[in-house]
Each structure stands twice: as structure tokens, then as C-alpha cells.
Design a protein around this motif. Sequence first.
Motif, PDB file in Angstrom:
ATOM      1  N   GLN A  11     -12.523  -8.774  -9.176  1.00  0.00           N
ATOM      2  CA  GLN A  11     -11.825  -8.557 -10.443  1.00  0.00           C
ATOM      3  C   GLN A  11     -11.296  -7.129 -10.597  1.00  0.00           C
ATOM      4  N   ASP A  12     -11.605  -6.240  -9.646  1.00  0.00           N
ATOM      5  CA  ASP A  12     -11.102  -4.861  -9.665  1.00  0.00           C
ATOM      6  C   ASP A  12      -9.707  -4.721  -9.048  1.00  0.00           C
ATOM      7  N   GLU A  13      -9.156  -5.811  -8.558  1.00  0.00           N
ATOM      8  CA  GLU A  13      -7.934  -5.711  -7.756  1.00  0.00           C
ATOM      9  C   GLU A  13      -6.791  -4.993  -8.467  1.00  0.00           C
ATOM     10  N   ALA A  14      -6.498  -5.323  -9.695  1.00  0.00           N
ATOM     11  CA  ALA A  14      -5.368  -4.692 -10.398  1.00  0.00           C
ATOM     12  C   ALA A  14      -5.600  -3.189 -10.562  1.00  0.00           C
ATOM     13  N   ASP A  15      -6.817  -2.797 -10.934  1.00  0.00           N
ATOM     14  CA  ASP A  15      -7.126  -1.370 -11.073  1.00  0.00           C
ATOM     15  C   ASP A  15      -7.036  -0.666  -9.729  1.00  0.00           C
ATOM     16  N   TRP A  16      -7.562  -1.311  -8.677  1.00  0.00           N
ATOM     17  CA  TRP A  16      -7.506  -0.706  -7.346  1.00  0.00           C
ATOM     18  C   TRP A  16      -6.059  -0.534  -6.897  1.00  0.00           C
ATOM     19  N   ARG A  17      -5.230  -1.532  -7.108  1.00  0.00           N
ATOM     20  CA  ARG A  17      -3.822  -1.435  -6.688  1.00  0.00           C
ATOM     21  C   ARG A  17      -3.104  -0.302  -7.421  1.00  0.00           C
ATOM     22  N   ARG A  18      -3.411  -0.113  -8.681  1.00  0.00           N
ATOM     23  CA  ARG A  18      -2.824   1.014  -9.441  1.00  0.00           C
ATOM     24  C   ARG A  18      -3.234   2.333  -8.797  1.00  0.00           C
ATOM     25  N   ASP A  37      -2.368  -5.827   1.043  1.00  0.00           N
ATOM     26  CA  ASP A  37      -3.063  -7.098   0.827  1.00  0.00           C
ATOM     27  C   ASP A  37      -4.214  -7.261   1.813  1.00  0.00           C
ATOM     28  N   ALA A  38      -3.964  -6.940   3.080  1.00  0.00           N
ATOM     29  CA  ALA A  38      -5.004  -7.074   4.114  1.00  0.00           C
ATOM     30  C   ALA A  38      -6.157  -6.113   3.851  1.00  0.00           C
ATOM     31  N   THR A  39      -5.849  -4.903   3.411  1.00  0.00           N
ATOM     32  CA  THR A  39      -6.910  -3.929   3.110  1.00  0.00           C
ATOM     33  C   THR A  39      -7.816  -4.470   2.019  1.00  0.00           C
ATOM     34  N   TRP A  40      -7.227  -4.995   0.966  1.00  0.00           N
ATOM     35  CA  TRP A  40      -8.019  -5.550  -0.138  1.00  0.00           C
ATOM     36  C   TRP A  40      -8.882  -6.714   0.353  1.00  0.00           C
TER      37      TRP A  40
END
Length: 147
Positions: A11-18, A37-40
Motif C-alpha cells: 500500500q506504500d506504492e504511490a508514496d514510494w513512486r512520488r 515497476d520491476a524495482t517495486w
Amino acid sequence: MTVTIRDARPQDEADWRRLWDAYLDFYETTLDPEITDATWRRAHDPASAIFMRVAELDGKMVGFATCITHEGTWVKDLDCYLEDLYVDAEARGHGLGRALLDDLVALCRKNGWARLYWHTSADNHRARKLYDQYVKTDDHIRYRMSF
């Protein structure tokens, strides 16, 4: 102010991408979105050697560290390579970079990893001021070929 360091969660994906985008901007680089995408995905794959820790300030994600554990030829236990460390510019000065590094040191000790190492740009003076408090740089020069 409450600082929390923890494993990254899906659920941290959006914050991490920012934060990731800001990190890439800091280093004046771009990556193919497939690499991001692969890193995530890898950071959340139990079979991957990549793991990610995040820093929260008062419950808001404001930093991350991405690491890779690997075998080495000069040690018998695993090495931990800190590939990426970033703290949001607005959250700097609250000890979050230090908290992420301290967390990694503790993980290395807890897991019996032999070494923790990382690189940064020679002109990243703010980060180097922190890093020099942990260990002095050695005399190695990095060579990198891309294919």
C-alpha cells in the motif's frame, strides 16, 4: 515528531513512486517505467535479494532505502548493498537519513551480514557529511559498463 522505520508494504506504492521520482530528479536521470515497476515488484518478492525500508515522519512516508543482499568473495556471510537512500527535501533535517542508516546497521548485525556499503556522488556534500560520521570513504573508484 515521531520517526518510524519499517518494511515497505504494497500500500506504500504511490508514496514510494512520488519519492522515487524526486530521487531520480535529484540525480538528474530518468528510467524506463518498466524498470521502476520491476524495482517495486522485486522489493516485495520474497525470492528477490532486494528489500526496501521506509521512513515515516508522524505517519507520513518521507523516505526510503533500497538494498540488495548478496554473496561475496572476500567474506563468508552476506553483504548488504545500500543502492538507494532518499529523504524528501521537505523532511530533511529531522534525522531520517540517520534513522534509515541506523536501521540498516541494526539489520546487518541482527542477520549476521558481513558488511554494509554504498556509493554516492562526489558532489553530494549533504549526504557525505552524514555518511562520513559512519565510515570514511575508501580509495576505490567505481567503473560501470551498461549494456
